[in-house]
Design an enzyme around this catalytic site. Structure first.
Site, PDB file in Angstrom:
ATOM      1  N   ASP A  91       0.981  -1.328  -0.122  1.00  0.00           N
ATOM      2  CA  ASP A  91       0.049  -0.013  -0.033  1.00  0.00           C
ATOM      3  C   ASP A  91       0.798   1.108  -0.067  1.00  0.00           C
ATOM      4  O   ASP A  91       2.017   1.196   0.566  1.00  0.00           O
ATOM      5  CB  ASP A  91      -1.149   0.109   1.124  1.00  0.00           C
ATOM      6  CG  ASP A  91      -0.157   0.060   2.680  1.00  0.00           C
ATOM      7  OD1 ASP A  91       0.719  -0.905   2.661  1.00  0.00           O
ATOM      8  OD2 ASP A  91      -0.457   0.834   3.397  1.00  0.00           O
ATOM      9  N   GLU A 156       0.142  -1.048   6.016  1.00  0.00           N
ATOM     10  CA  GLU A 156       1.019  -0.436   6.647  1.00  0.00           C
ATOM     11  C   GLU A 156       0.644   1.100   6.806  1.00  0.00           C
ATOM     12  O   GLU A 156       0.785   1.651   8.042  1.00  0.00           O
ATOM     13  CB  GLU A 156       2.279  -0.551   6.155  1.00  0.00           C
ATOM     14  CG  GLU A 156       3.539  -0.131   7.261  1.00  0.00           C
ATOM     15  CD  GLU A 156       4.019   1.284   7.169  1.00  0.00           C
ATOM     16  OE1 GLU A 156       4.880   1.404   8.051  1.00  0.00           O
ATOM     17  OE2 GLU A 156       3.742   1.989   6.387  1.00  0.00           O
TER      18      GLU A 156
HETATM   19 ZN   LIG Z   1       6.496   2.403   4.190  1.00  0.00          ZN
END
Ligand SMILES: [Zn+2]
Length: 428
Positions: A91, A156
């Protein structure tokens, strides 16, 4: 360094157009988080890539539309040789509507020696380098004696612990490298935990009763939850200052241990005495502290303040710490990661870095947080080591230095080879 590896490192440079192409392919997948739930395609691509290079694939949905992919390449002598986890998140930081990109954020270009595109630095560059290293090792017919595990995780950027899920699923190794943005420093990190503090009255009162609850002779034992929260916020500021004065950690400026009142919610509307108030705080702590510890410190400090208040003593604040997603349950934890500079893998990585770059390795602490802390939480020694700078990460026209990307790929390739050829018994 053996001759075969020296040859492969040369190949990384000679074939860097392929490496750039791979990074561009990853950037073209639109995977910003938020909104998230958009990583199925890139994960299918990575799973396919790993499968072609003799990895077996374990894939599962962390959230619908956001699967984790773990590729395992079993070593020829797993029992005797060291294993390695290479970890990266697919991501990327969100894009705002009005951002002025040179091309589009997902239309990568190379200009003046930089690869530009969302995720170039954080961290599709790093993932591309790791995958390219894997490809070259496999094409050269190298069979590693130790296990190599590649974790391609989600979430994340919004505190969704794709990496936590990998750890919970039982993936373990002798060492882990998180190839997130570190400008090729070997890094550890402090940690972050978010929490909700709630002040709640068991009774709800009309606005017109306020006189009775705050003035002499009113004889109404009630309180405005917003006003009680003010006391708690003041307490948090005192604790934050106390920490800043008393806590230090080498490599960090003092005062990194902040407690930020990030969001406050409370009250019903103007005809009520506020009967509930919720405060969302973000707490930073040093690498040698745990999130459990700092949460406990805050709770006991605030509870003593509550003890000194007649109403809060009877209606103590409630705490809810952490969470698994900023989107789903409005909370997150990034555990801290200390570096053991004497650990054989750290020393090996540092010495390979020095050989490849002809420059001393910098071992320091990241000013931000990554998934690296989860490995520490699960007793897997780990470091952050990846291309790109934090100034570039999340910025408009995010970019990564192509030369650095090449160097990263060379170091990682060599490290994978050497670490997975290290006997578990080896003494240092
Ligand atoms: Zn990162």
């Amino acid at each position: 360094m053996n001759e075969q590896i020296a040859m492969l490192l040369k190949q990384v440079d000679e074939r860097k157009e392929e490496l750039i192409e791979l990074a561009k392919t990853l950037i073209r997948f639109e995977t910003p988080a938020p909104p998230a739930r958009n990583t199925s395609d890139i994960q299918a691509f990575i799973a396919d890539f790993l499968q072609k290079h003799e990895f077996t694939i374990d894939q599962w949905d962390v959230y619908p539309g956001d699967p984790n992919v773990v590729g395992i390449r079993k070593g020829t002598e797993s029992e005797e040789y060291k294993s390695l986890i290479v970890n990266g998140h697919v991501d990327v930081a969100a894009i705002a509507e009005d951002e002025q990109w040179q091309t589009g954020p997902f239309e990568p270009v190379v200009e003046d020696g930089f690869l530009i595109g969302r995720g170039a630095a954080d961290m599709k560059g790093g993932i591309a380098g790791a995958l390219f290293a894997i490809q070259l090792l496999q094409e050269a017919g190298i069979r590693l004696p130790g296990d190599l595990i590649f974790q391609s995780v989600i979430g994340e950027e919004v505190g969704e612990a794709g990496t936590l899920q990998c750890c919970k699923r039982g993936y373990h190794a002798d060492f882990a490298v998180v190839v997130d943005t570190s400008n090729l420093h070997i890094q550890g990190q402090g940690g972050v935990i978010t929490g909700w503090i709630t002040v709640k009255s068991p009774q709800t009162f009309h606005d017109a009763t306020r006189r009775q609850m705050i003035h002499a002779g009113g004889r109404l034992f009630g309180a405005n939850a917003i006003e009680k929260m003010m006391k708690i916020i003041q307490g948090l500021q005192e604790l934050e200052r106390h920490w800043a004065v008393m806590k230090t950690y080498e490599g960090y400026p003092p005062g990194m241990t902040t407690i930020n009142p990030a969001v406050i919610e409370g009250g019903r509307h103007a005809a009520f005495i506020a009967d509930e108030c919720r405060l969302w705080i973000t707490v930073h702590f040093y690498p040698n502290e745990t999130h459990q510890q700092v949460a406990q410190e805050i709770e006991s400090f605030i509870m003593r303040i509550a003890e000194s208040d007649p109403w809060l003593r009877e209606h103590p604040p409630q705490f809810q710490w952490g969470g698994e997603s900023m989107i789903v349950d409005r909370g997150e934890i990034f555990p801290s990661l200390e570096i053991d500079t004497d650990h054989p893998a750290v020393r090996r990585l540092a010495s390979i870095h020095e050989t490849v770059l002809q420059r001393e390795t910098i071992i320091d602490m990241s000013p931000t947080v990554t998934d690296g802390g989860w490995f520490s939480e699960f007793q897997i020694p780990a470091v952050i080591y990846g291309p790109g700078t934090l100034e570039e990460a999340h910025s408009i026209n995010e970019k990564v230095d192509v030369e650095q990307l090449v160097q990263f790929t060379q170091v990682l390739l060599s490290f994978i080879y050497e670490w997975c050829h290290t006997e578990k018994q080896e003494l240092y």
